[in-house]
Design a protein around this motif. Structure first.
Motif, PDB file in Angstrom:
ATOM      1  N   ASP A 132     -23.998  22.836  18.928  1.00  0.00           N
ATOM      2  CA  ASP A 132     -22.736  23.411  18.486  1.00  0.00           C
ATOM      3  C   ASP A 132     -21.693  23.015  19.524  1.00  0.00           C
ATOM      4  O   ASP A 132     -21.061  23.845  20.161  1.00  0.00           O
ATOM      5  N   LEU A 133     -21.523  21.692  19.701  1.00  0.00           N
ATOM      6  CA  LEU A 133     -20.687  21.168  20.754  1.00  0.00           C
ATOM      7  C   LEU A 133     -19.311  20.798  20.238  1.00  0.00           C
ATOM      8  O   LEU A 133     -19.130  20.463  19.064  1.00  0.00           O
ATOM      9  N   THR A 134     -18.324  20.821  21.139  1.00  0.00           N
ATOM     10  CA  THR A 134     -16.979  20.380  20.799  1.00  0.00           C
ATOM     11  C   THR A 134     -16.916  18.853  20.891  1.00  0.00           C
ATOM     12  O   THR A 134     -17.838  18.202  21.392  1.00  0.00           O
ATOM     13  N   LEU A 135     -15.797  18.291  20.402  1.00  0.00           N
ATOM     14  CA  LEU A 135     -15.611  16.838  20.473  1.00  0.00           C
ATOM     15  C   LEU A 135     -15.617  16.377  21.928  1.00  0.00           C
ATOM     16  O   LEU A 135     -16.180  15.319  22.254  1.00  0.00           O
ATOM     17  N   LEU A 136     -15.005  17.153  22.805  1.00  0.00           N
ATOM     18  CA  LEU A 136     -14.983  16.806  24.227  1.00  0.00           C
ATOM     19  C   LEU A 136     -16.398  16.742  24.793  1.00  0.00           C
ATOM     20  O   LEU A 136     -16.736  15.825  25.557  1.00  0.00           O
ATOM     21  N   GLN A 137     -17.229  17.698  24.400  1.00  0.00           N
ATOM     22  CA  GLN A 137     -18.612  17.702  24.882  1.00  0.00           C
ATOM     23  C   GLN A 137     -19.385  16.498  24.348  1.00  0.00           C
ATOM     24  O   GLN A 137     -20.229  15.940  25.046  1.00  0.00           O
ATOM     25  N   ASP A 138     -19.097  16.096  23.109  1.00  0.00           N
ATOM     26  CA  ASP A 138     -19.737  14.898  22.562  1.00  0.00           C
ATOM     27  C   ASP A 138     -19.363  13.663  23.385  1.00  0.00           C
ATOM     28  O   ASP A 138     -20.203  12.819  23.683  1.00  0.00           O
ATOM     29  N   VAL A 139     -18.083  13.555  23.726  1.00  0.00           N
ATOM     30  CA  VAL A 139     -17.623  12.421  24.535  1.00  0.00           C
ATOM     31  C   VAL A 139     -18.284  12.451  25.911  1.00  0.00           C
ATOM     32  O   VAL A 139     -18.714  11.416  26.440  1.00  0.00           O
ATOM     33  N   LEU A 140     -18.381  13.635  26.483  1.00  0.00           N
ATOM     34  CA  LEU A 140     -19.024  13.769  27.792  1.00  0.00           C
ATOM     35  C   LEU A 140     -20.502  13.386  27.715  1.00  0.00           C
ATOM     36  O   LEU A 140     -21.049  12.798  28.661  1.00  0.00           O
ATOM     37  N   ALA A 141     -21.156  13.690  26.592  1.00  0.00           N
ATOM     38  CA  ALA A 141     -22.558  13.302  26.416  1.00  0.00           C
ATOM     39  C   ALA A 141     -22.686  11.786  26.341  1.00  0.00           C
ATOM     40  O   ALA A 141     -23.618  11.198  26.913  1.00  0.00           O
ATOM     41  N   LEU A 142     -21.764  11.126  25.638  1.00  0.00           N
ATOM     42  CA  LEU A 142     -21.780   9.661  25.559  1.00  0.00           C
ATOM     43  C   LEU A 142     -21.587   9.042  26.939  1.00  0.00           C
ATOM     44  O   LEU A 142     -22.296   8.109  27.325  1.00  0.00           O
ATOM     45  N   ALA A 165     -29.534  12.933  34.278  1.00  0.00           N
ATOM     46  CA  ALA A 165     -29.321  13.476  32.939  1.00  0.00           C
ATOM     47  C   ALA A 165     -29.426  14.998  32.886  1.00  0.00           C
ATOM     48  O   ALA A 165     -28.612  15.647  32.220  1.00  0.00           O
ATOM     49  N   VAL A 166     -30.413  15.575  33.561  1.00  0.00           N
ATOM     50  CA  VAL A 166     -30.594  17.030  33.480  1.00  0.00           C
ATOM     51  C   VAL A 166     -29.387  17.781  34.035  1.00  0.00           C
ATOM     52  O   VAL A 166     -28.815  18.643  33.345  1.00  0.00           O
ATOM     53  N   PRO A 167     -28.942  17.511  35.278  1.00  0.00           N
ATOM     54  CA  PRO A 167     -27.742  18.222  35.743  1.00  0.00           C
ATOM     55  C   PRO A 167     -26.490  17.880  34.955  1.00  0.00           C
ATOM     56  O   PRO A 167     -25.621  18.738  34.778  1.00  0.00           O
ATOM     57  N   LEU A 168     -26.362  16.644  34.460  1.00  0.00           N
ATOM     58  CA  LEU A 168     -25.203  16.292  33.636  1.00  0.00           C
ATOM     59  C   LEU A 168     -25.182  17.107  32.340  1.00  0.00           C
ATOM     60  O   LEU A 168     -24.124  17.608  31.926  1.00  0.00           O
ATOM     61  N   LEU A 169     -26.343  17.250  31.695  1.00  0.00           N
ATOM     62  CA  LEU A 169     -26.415  18.031  30.460  1.00  0.00           C
ATOM     63  C   LEU A 169     -26.081  19.504  30.706  1.00  0.00           C
ATOM     64  O   LEU A 169     -25.382  20.136  29.913  1.00  0.00           O
ATOM     65  N   VAL A 170     -26.590  20.037  31.796  1.00  0.00           N
ATOM     66  CA  VAL A 170     -26.395  21.464  32.062  1.00  0.00           C
ATOM     67  C   VAL A 170     -24.989  21.760  32.567  1.00  0.00           C
ATOM     68  O   VAL A 170     -24.314  22.673  32.077  1.00  0.00           O
ATOM     69  N   TRP A 180     -29.191  15.851  18.341  1.00  0.00           N
ATOM     70  CA  TRP A 180     -27.845  15.287  18.299  1.00  0.00           C
ATOM     71  C   TRP A 180     -27.408  14.816  19.692  1.00  0.00           C
ATOM     72  O   TRP A 180     -26.906  13.703  19.860  1.00  0.00           O
ATOM     73  N   VAL A 181     -27.603  15.666  20.674  1.00  0.00           N
ATOM     74  CA  VAL A 181     -27.228  15.309  22.044  1.00  0.00           C
ATOM     75  C   VAL A 181     -28.063  14.133  22.538  1.00  0.00           C
ATOM     76  O   VAL A 181     -27.555  13.220  23.192  1.00  0.00           O
ATOM     77  N   ALA A 182     -29.351  14.138  22.194  1.00  0.00           N
ATOM     78  CA  ALA A 182     -30.215  13.023  22.587  1.00  0.00           C
ATOM     79  C   ALA A 182     -29.692  11.712  22.011  1.00  0.00           C
ATOM     80  O   ALA A 182     -29.668  10.677  22.685  1.00  0.00           O
ATOM     81  N   GLY A 183     -29.247  11.748  20.734  1.00  0.00           N
ATOM     82  CA  GLY A 183     -28.706  10.549  20.108  1.00  0.00           C
ATOM     83  C   GLY A 183     -27.469  10.038  20.821  1.00  0.00           C
ATOM     84  O   GLY A 183     -27.301   8.823  21.021  1.00  0.00           O
ATOM     85  N   LEU A 184     -26.583  10.948  21.227  1.00  0.00           N
ATOM     86  CA  LEU A 184     -25.374  10.550  21.954  1.00  0.00           C
ATOM     87  C   LEU A 184     -25.729   9.920  23.299  1.00  0.00           C
ATOM     88  O   LEU A 184     -25.140   8.905  23.705  1.00  0.00           O
ATOM     89  N   LEU A 185     -26.683  10.507  23.988  1.00  0.00           N
ATOM     90  CA  LEU A 185     -27.118   9.960  25.274  1.00  0.00           C
ATOM     91  C   LEU A 185     -27.700   8.555  25.101  1.00  0.00           C
ATOM     92  O   LEU A 185     -27.468   7.664  25.927  1.00  0.00           O
ATOM     93  N   ILE A 186     -28.463   8.362  24.035  1.00  0.00           N
ATOM     94  CA  ILE A 186     -29.106   7.064  23.793  1.00  0.00           C
ATOM     95  C   ILE A 186     -28.063   5.988  23.506  1.00  0.00           C
ATOM     96  O   ILE A 186     -28.150   4.865  24.024  1.00  0.00           O
TER      97      ILE A 186
END
Length: 266
Positions: free
Chosen positions: A3-13, A34-39, A212-218
């Motif tokens: 349930d992420l915002t657009l900004l969070q999606d960009v940050l995940a990419l 990746a772990v500290p970046l995600l958290v 979803w987040v995993a896909g953005l990271l990939i």
């Protein structure tokens, strides 16, 4: 799950790009970053979900970088495959044990491991190694007894902390086989892939992977990895200096993770 915002999606990419670059460059640092970046950057609230998600993303990113390194002739598949097979057993046991610990405590302990890894990297810069080393019937009796215990130990730690284990696998390959650092970097990615998939599968069974987040990271990692592999070849001759710089980054991030984990607990 997301349930992420657009900004969070960009940050995940962007986080994925940094993770992929690190994997391509030194064969490690995927989940360490990746772990500290995600958290702390993307905002994944559950540490266990962050660990499971990062394990999947790092595994896929490592596989992409493995293909690139293979095309450059940097992968010794015999040694890499043996290390991966023994490491999978350790990763399965380690990830099962890791799920039994409190998430915040696990992050704090994870930070301690980061600091130790960083100090180890700073104390033991890269060596040239033996470029002709390989695993076949004639060398198996000598190499397998050296590879097996190291791979089991590294796999367990990778699974327990939910990391790809590259920073442990690379020195593990160098120590157990004597191969040059550049070959260890490329070869380590097979183990990072298998360890990550083993850990991610274990966490996914418990519903602890955000797809979803995993896909953005990939996606981000695929782009960043191309740059990392290119730079790794260019800077191969200056690897000790690069190791010192990256060790400093790992130590600083480790201290921050420990501080955040302790702050949450108390």
């Amino acid at each position: 799950m997301s349930d992420l915002t657009l900004l969070q999606d960009v940050l995940a990419l962007l986080s994925g790009g940094l993770v992929g670059f690190s994997l391509g460059l030194v064969g490690g640092g995927g989940s360490v970053l990746a772990v500290p970046l995600l958290v702390y950057v993307v905002g994944v609230k559950d540490p266990h979900t962050a660990i499971g998600t990062s394990a999947l993303a790092v595994a896929v990113s490592a596989a992409i970088n493995l293909v690139t390194h293979f095309r450059k002739g940097n992968v010794k598949f015999g040694c890499a495959a043996a290390f991966a097979v023994f490491g999978i057993i350790g990763a399965a046991l380690g990830s099962t044990a890791g799920k039994a610990f409190d998430g915040q405590s696990l992050l704090a302990l994870f930070g301690v491991v980061m600091i130790v890894v960083g100090l180890t990297m700073a104390r033991k810069p890269a060596e040239v190694g033996r470029p002709d080393i390989h695993l076949d019937r004639s060398t198996a009796a000598n190499l397998l007894p050296r590879i097996a215990p190291v791979a089991l130990g590294v796999g367990f730690m990778a699974g327990f902390f939910g990391i790809g284990g590259g920073f442990l696998i690379v020195p593990g390959l160098v120590i157990s086989t004597g191969m040059p650092l550049l070959n260890a970097v490329g070869s380590s990615l097979l183990s990072v892939t298998t360890f990550g998939l083993t850990t991610a599968g274990n966490y996914a069974l418990s519903g602890l992977v955000d797809w979803w987040v995993a896909g953005l990271l990939i996606v981000g990692g695929a782009v960043g990895g191309l740059g990392g592999v290119a730079v790794s070849r260019t800077l191969a001759a200056r690897k000790p200096g690069l190791s010192y710089a990256f060790a400093a980054i790992v130590i600083v991030v480790g201290i921050y993770v420990v501080w955040r984990g302790i702050d949450v607990l108390f």
